[in-house]
Motif scaffolding. Structure first.
Motif, PDB file in Angstrom:
ATOM      1  N   ALA A  21       0.887  -1.205  -0.186  1.00  0.00           N
ATOM      2  CA  ALA A  21       0.033   0.011  -0.186  1.00  0.00           C
ATOM      3  C   ALA A  21       0.825   1.169  -0.025  1.00  0.00           C
ATOM      4  CB  ALA A  21      -0.868  -0.088   1.117  1.00  0.00           C
ATOM      5  N   ALA A  22       1.943   1.258   0.813  1.00  0.00           N
ATOM      6  CA  ALA A  22       2.702   2.471   0.851  1.00  0.00           C
ATOM      7  C   ALA A  22       3.532   2.743  -0.607  1.00  0.00           C
ATOM      8  CB  ALA A  22       3.714   2.239   2.079  1.00  0.00           C
ATOM      9  N   VAL A  24       2.465   1.761  -3.530  1.00  0.00           N
ATOM     10  CA  VAL A  24       1.420   2.151  -4.536  1.00  0.00           C
ATOM     11  C   VAL A  24       1.247   3.695  -4.429  1.00  0.00           C
ATOM     12  CG1 VAL A  24      -0.884   2.049  -5.442  1.00  0.00           C
ATOM     13  CG2 VAL A  24       0.453  -0.083  -4.939  1.00  0.00           C
ATOM     14  N   GLU A  25       1.202   3.926  -3.089  1.00  0.00           N
ATOM     15  CA  GLU A  25       1.002   5.504  -2.741  1.00  0.00           C
ATOM     16  C   GLU A  25       2.217   6.217  -3.221  1.00  0.00           C
ATOM     17  OE1 GLU A  25       0.165   8.589   0.750  1.00  0.00           O
ATOM     18  OE2 GLU A  25       0.039   6.286   1.303  1.00  0.00           O
ATOM     19  N   THR A  26       3.368   5.680  -2.965  1.00  0.00           N
ATOM     20  CA  THR A  26       4.537   6.366  -3.360  1.00  0.00           C
ATOM     21  C   THR A  26       4.585   6.550  -4.981  1.00  0.00           C
ATOM     22  OG1 THR A  26       5.693   5.793  -1.452  1.00  0.00           O
ATOM     23  CG2 THR A  26       7.031   6.401  -3.464  1.00  0.00           C
ATOM     24  N   GLN A  28       2.093   6.432  -7.011  1.00  0.00           N
ATOM     25  CA  GLN A  28       1.076   7.454  -7.544  1.00  0.00           C
ATOM     26  C   GLN A  28       1.538   8.987  -7.540  1.00  0.00           C
ATOM     27  OE1 GLN A  28      -2.224   5.897  -4.852  1.00  0.00           O
ATOM     28  NE2 GLN A  28      -3.208   4.757  -6.592  1.00  0.00           N
ATOM     29  N   ASN A  29       2.039   9.308  -6.383  1.00  0.00           N
ATOM     30  CA  ASN A  29       2.465  10.550  -6.101  1.00  0.00           C
ATOM     31  C   ASN A  29       3.610  10.801  -6.988  1.00  0.00           C
ATOM     32  OD1 ASN A  29       0.886  10.871  -3.744  1.00  0.00           O
ATOM     33  ND2 ASN A  29       2.304  10.272  -2.370  1.00  0.00           N
ATOM     34  N   LYS A  31       4.050   9.744 -10.066  1.00  0.00           N
ATOM     35  CA  LYS A  31       3.426   9.962 -11.223  1.00  0.00           C
ATOM     36  C   LYS A  31       2.689  11.272 -11.421  1.00  0.00           C
ATOM     37  CE  LYS A  31       0.942   6.948 -13.608  1.00  0.00           C
ATOM     38  NZ  LYS A  31      -0.193   5.961 -13.734  1.00  0.00           N
TER      39      LYS A  31
END
Length: 105
Positions: A21-22, A24-26, A28-29, A31
């Motif tokens: 989860a961390a 994927v969040e990284t 996305q940020n 991108k």
């Protein structure tokens, strides 16, 4: 598939489920930050455009070299305030060497 992409996918596949989860969040940020073009005076000082750098990154250049170039660009962006602060880097280096090894010469 490039070697760099394969390496990245392998790293993701090897990552424990609780950390995904961390990650994927990284991603996305990352991108989002790279999709928004930033135009400022500092970027005009470089001898290449963002598009030219991206072309190198997307080409058949060694993936590790391309990743290193991208990392350097991101580091410069994050540290722009320090890089443009007027610090005398040669003097800083000399003082650090003198502190660690003593005065030479």
């Amino acid at each position: 598939m490039t070697a760099l992409r394969q390496e990245a996918l392998q790293m993701v596949n090897d990552m424990p489920e609780n950390l995904l989860a961390a990650l994927v969040e990284t991603i996305q940020n990352f991108k989002i930050q790279n999709e928004t073009p930033v135009e400022n005076e500092a970027e005009k000082k470089y001898p290449f455009t963002r598009e030219e750098l991206q072309a190198v990154l997307d080409s058949d250049v060694d993936p590790k070299k391309a990743a290193a170039l991208k990392w350097i660009e991101e580091w410069q962006e994050r540290n722009r305030e320090i890089l443009n602060s007027g610090i005398d880097w040669d003097k800083e280096l000399e003082e650090a060497l003198n502190e660690k090894y003593g005065v030479i010469g």
